[in-house]
Design a protein around this motif. Structure first.
Motif: not given
Length: 200
Positions: A15-18, A23-36, A73-76, A175-182
């Protein structure tokens, strides 16, 4: 003064939204598709579906990268107990918005942070009430924003906010897709420094 180094972090999502949210947290991370496989189980509630998929996404990637912390993360979207998925095209999006017109939809946004056998999974619900708008207004919105990859067919961070009467949540990013506070709380518990001295 030494610059803090955070542990390896992977976002198990396409997800480009997640990605943009993390990226707002400004810490390095990698993105990998989970294929679930995201097919709901028979009789599965929207909450259980969101929690199961968030965990499954994290585990699929964590099993391959035991050295890293992995975010799943997942949203329904839930309308009267029925799941509202990503529409995929204009016709299905219009049908969704017509169905939700004047109704309150609960967006279940589940989050899982995992490393090896250590994991925390939680859910941040958001109640969204849609305005009673005409078909013409709904069609104009869809043509303007084309939110066909969003559950519920409305981007609250964009023009979709005009379709909404109210939003009730403990975390506006859920609501956008990733609860950053939690997520920030979970990352702090896992040893991450946010904000980091490097700011990256």
């Amino acid at each position: 003064m030494s610059i803090s180094t955070n542990p390896p972090l992977i976002l198990a999502s396409t997800s480009v939204y997640r990605r943009e949210l993390l990226e707002r947290l400004r810490i390095p991370f990698e993105v990998i598709s989970p294929r679930v496989d995201e097919t709901p189980l028979t009789g599965e509630s929207t909450l259980d579906l969101a929690l199961r998929l968030a965990y499954a996404k994290a585990k699929a990637v964590a099993d391959q990268h035991p050295e890293a912390w992995v975010i799943g993360s997942d949203q329904v979207a839930d309308l009267c107990g029925a799941a509202i998925g990503k529409p995929g095209n204009f016709e299905r999006a219009l049908a969704q918005l017509q169905l939700m017109r004047g109704a309150t939809v609960t967006f279940q946004t589940a989050l899982c942070l995992m490393k090896g056998d250590v994991q925390t999974t939680l859910n941040v619900p958001t109640e969204v009430t849609f305005r009673k708008l005409s078909d013409e207004a709904l069609e104009a919105y869809l043509l303007a924003e084309e939110p066909y990859d969003c559950a519920g067919s409305a981007k609250s961070e964009g023009l979709g906010i005009s379709l909404l009467e109210s939003i009730k949540s403990e975390d506006p990013t859920a609501l956008i897709g990733l609860p950053l506070i939690a997520l920030t709380g979970l990352l702090h518990d896992a040893g991450f420094v946010i904000p980091s001295k490097s700011g990256k």
